[in-house]
Design an enzyme around this catalytic site. Structure first.
Site, PDB file in Angstrom:
ATOM      1  N   ARG A  87       0.869  -1.183   0.000  1.00 40.11           N
ATOM      2  CA  ARG A  87       0.000   0.000   0.000  1.00 40.11           C
ATOM      3  C   ARG A  87       0.900   1.224   0.000  1.00 40.11           C
ATOM      4  NH1 ARG A  87      -5.082   2.085   3.587  1.00 40.11           N
ATOM      5  NH2 ARG A  87      -6.042   0.585   2.191  1.00 40.11           N
ATOM      6  N   HIS A  91      -7.484   0.864  -6.290  1.00 42.18           N
ATOM      7  CA  HIS A  91      -7.710   0.115  -5.038  1.00 42.18           C
ATOM      8  C   HIS A  91      -8.376  -1.226  -5.410  1.00 42.18           C
ATOM      9  CE1 HIS A  91      -7.889  -0.662  -0.904  1.00 42.18           C
ATOM     10  NE2 HIS A  91      -8.762   0.230  -0.484  1.00 42.18           N
ATOM     11  N   GLN A 103     -10.173  -3.690  -2.951  1.00 40.63           N
ATOM     12  CA  GLN A 103     -11.451  -3.095  -2.526  1.00 40.63           C
ATOM     13  C   GLN A 103     -12.551  -3.402  -3.552  1.00 40.63           C
ATOM     14  OE1 GLN A 103     -11.900  -0.603   0.307  1.00 40.63           O
ATOM     15  NE2 GLN A 103     -13.985  -1.245  -0.115  1.00 40.63           N
ATOM     16  N   ASP A 119     -17.099   8.205  -0.792  1.00 45.61           N
ATOM     17  CA  ASP A 119     -15.775   8.042  -0.169  1.00 45.61           C
ATOM     18  C   ASP A 119     -15.407   9.406   0.441  1.00 45.61           C
ATOM     19  OD1 ASP A 119     -13.207   7.172   0.521  1.00 45.61           O
ATOM     20  OD2 ASP A 119     -12.431   7.132  -1.537  1.00 45.61           O
ATOM     21  N   CYS A 137     -16.263   2.801   1.382  1.00 43.67           N
ATOM     22  CA  CYS A 137     -15.105   1.919   1.598  1.00 43.67           C
ATOM     23  C   CYS A 137     -14.520   2.062   3.005  1.00 43.67           C
ATOM     24  CB  CYS A 137     -14.043   2.180   0.537  1.00 43.67           C
ATOM     25  SG  CYS A 137     -13.573   3.911   0.440  1.00 43.67           S
ATOM     26  N   ARG A 141     -13.857  -7.447   2.753  1.00 45.31           N
ATOM     27  CA  ARG A 141     -12.445  -7.242   2.403  1.00 45.31           C
ATOM     28  C   ARG A 141     -11.642  -8.490   2.757  1.00 45.31           C
ATOM     29  NH1 ARG A 141     -10.256  -2.422   2.182  1.00 45.31           N
ATOM     30  NH2 ARG A 141      -8.735  -3.532   0.896  1.00 45.31           N
TER      31      ARG A 141
HETATM   32  N1   CP Z   1     -11.117   0.699   2.775  1.00 48.22           N
HETATM   33  C1   CP Z   1      -9.837   0.651   3.170  1.00 48.22           C
HETATM   34  O1   CP Z   1      -8.917   0.444   2.369  1.00 48.22           O
HETATM   35  O2   CP Z   1      -9.656   0.815   4.500  1.00 48.22           O
HETATM   36  P1   CP Z   1      -8.242   0.962   5.237  1.00 48.22           P
HETATM   37  O3   CP Z   1      -7.660   2.280   4.797  1.00 48.22           O
HETATM   38  O4   CP Z   1      -8.588   0.934   6.690  1.00 48.22           O
HETATM   39  O5   CP Z   1      -7.374  -0.189   4.840  1.00 48.22           O
HETATM   40  N1  NVA Z   2      -9.816   7.455  -1.361  1.00 50.13           N
HETATM   41  C1  NVA Z   2      -9.405   7.011  -0.064  1.00 50.13           C
HETATM   42  C2  NVA Z   2      -9.669   5.552   0.107  1.00 50.13           C
HETATM   43  C3  NVA Z   2      -9.360   5.002   1.460  1.00 50.13           C
HETATM   44  C4  NVA Z   2      -9.644   3.542   1.581  1.00 50.13           C
HETATM   45  C5  NVA Z   2      -7.924   7.302   0.145  1.00 50.13           C
HETATM   46  O1  NVA Z   2      -7.132   7.019  -0.760  1.00 50.13           O
HETATM   47  O2  NVA Z   2      -7.562   7.832   1.197  1.00 50.13           O
END
Ligand code: CP
Ligand code: NVA
Length: 343
Positions: A117, A144, A147, A240, A282, A327
């Site tokens: 990540r 993502h 997700q 989101d 999400c 997830r």
């Molecule tokens: N939705 C998601 O990716 O959550 P986190 O940032 O907690 O991993």
């Molecule tokens: N768009 C958000 C998604 C988090 C799961 C971010 O990138 O922070």
């Protein structure tokens, strides 16, 4: 219960592959992965062991914070019989004293699979090119994809089918999640509507790609700043955060002003004219004042809820916590088919 041999055979194409973005795969492949997610959810609920990654070692690299993705990768690893090792920002030399390519070569000699990540898609592409083991994208600024498997599984779980259904995303439509929903939905043949102010609509290149996929899958794409048009008779509303991880905080005030008309609230839900419409997010979400950031925003701008109101977040249309649980099952499916022996 269980996938038949033909479906299992289709999952063979994932063996040894990376999972970097959904558009690397066909609709048929993604659908098989979504169905396998359901099978693994069922196995977990029934207590049926599924140690497809027995004895494997996994590196989980996180340049950005995470609750769901980190937990899902860790618990999935244990359920599959593997050993996960977590590396947070600053724990290893990656990108600071050692190039991504060199780190990838080293990790690939010790670990059997790598989750990443971070910020840039090019970094995960470089990891994948050099690691010689499957690499999974746990979120980048661009995509993502894990997700997406959870989200489209959640939609199918609720709708019974993806065919002919409409998903409407409202809010910041230039972020990773919005871009990915648009592309993945178009690949899968789901109608995707996006409601966002013109300044926050998806990148031109992403819009074009989505339209190309939609022409193949015969789905409908609608991108508009007219929220009522986008949500009318939709089967799901998705939103989101208004500011994603890594974005400059100084744009927050502008974002709030631009996006307030796109807040998911009771009146938006009523305007869908679909009593069956479900609501997704999400997470994490700003729906009350029980966070430090939520409190700071309240003090500065007087807003107690942002992209989604608390009544909708907690309400009967929300499938948000099922989505969060999914997830786990979807990440388990992705790791199993790319690295494990599912036969
Ligand atoms: N939705 C998601 O990716 O959550 P986190 O940032 O907690 O991993
Ligand atoms: N768009 C958000 C998604 C988090 C799961 C971010 O990138 O922070």
């Amino acid at each position: 219960m269980g996938l038949n041999t033909t479906a299992l055979n289709k999952l063979q194409v994932f063996k040894g592959e990376h999972f970097l973005k959904t558009c690397d795969f066909s609709a048929e492949e993604l659908n098989t992965l979504i169905d396998f997610t359901g099978e693994l959810k069922e196995k977990k609920k029934r207590g049926i062991p599924h140690p497809y990654l027995k004895g494997k070692n996994l590196a989980l690299l996180f340049e950005k914070p995470s609750t769901r993705t980190r937990s899902a990768f860790s618990v999935a690893a244990y359920d599959l019989g593997a050993y996960p090792e977590y590396f947070g920002q600053g724990d290893i030399h990656l990108g600071v004293k050692e190039s991504t390519a060199d780190t990838a070569k080293v990790l690939g000699r010790m670990y059997d699979g790598i989750e990443f990540r971070g910020y840039h898609q090019k970094d995960i592409e470089s990891l994948a090119k050099n690691a010689n083991v499957p690499v999974w994208n746990g979120l980048t600024n661009e995509w993502h994809p894990t997700q997406m498997i959870a989200d489209f599984f959640t939609l199918k779980e609720n709708w019974g089918t993806l065919e002919g259904k409409t998903l409407t995303y409202v809010g910041d439509a230039r972020n990773n999640v919005a871009h990915d929903l648009l592309i993945t939905g178009a690949i899968l043949g789901v109608n995707v509507h996006i409601a966002a102010p013109k300044s926050l609509q998806p990148d031109e290149a992403i819009q074009k790609l989505a339209k190309d996929y939609a022409a193949q899958s015969q789905s409908e794409i609608l991108i508009t700043d007219d929220v009522n048009q986008a949500i009318y008779q939709t089967d799901a509303i998705y939103t989101d955060v208004w500011l994603s991880m890594g974005e400059d905080q100084s744009v927050l005030e502008t974002r709030i002003n631009e996006l307030l008309p796109y807040q998911v609230n009771e009146s938006m839900l009523l305007n869908t004219m679909n009593p069956e419409a479900i609501v997704l997010h999400c997470l994490p979400a700003f729906h009350d004042l029980n966070t430090e950031v939520g409190q700071q925003i309240y003090e500065k701008y007087g807003l107690s809820e942002m992209e989604i109101t608390d009544d909708v977040f907690q309400g009967e249309h929300s499938v948000i916590f099922d989505q969060a649980e999914n997830r786990l099952h979807s990440i388990k499916a992705i790791m199993s088919v790319t690295l494990g022996d599912i036969f």
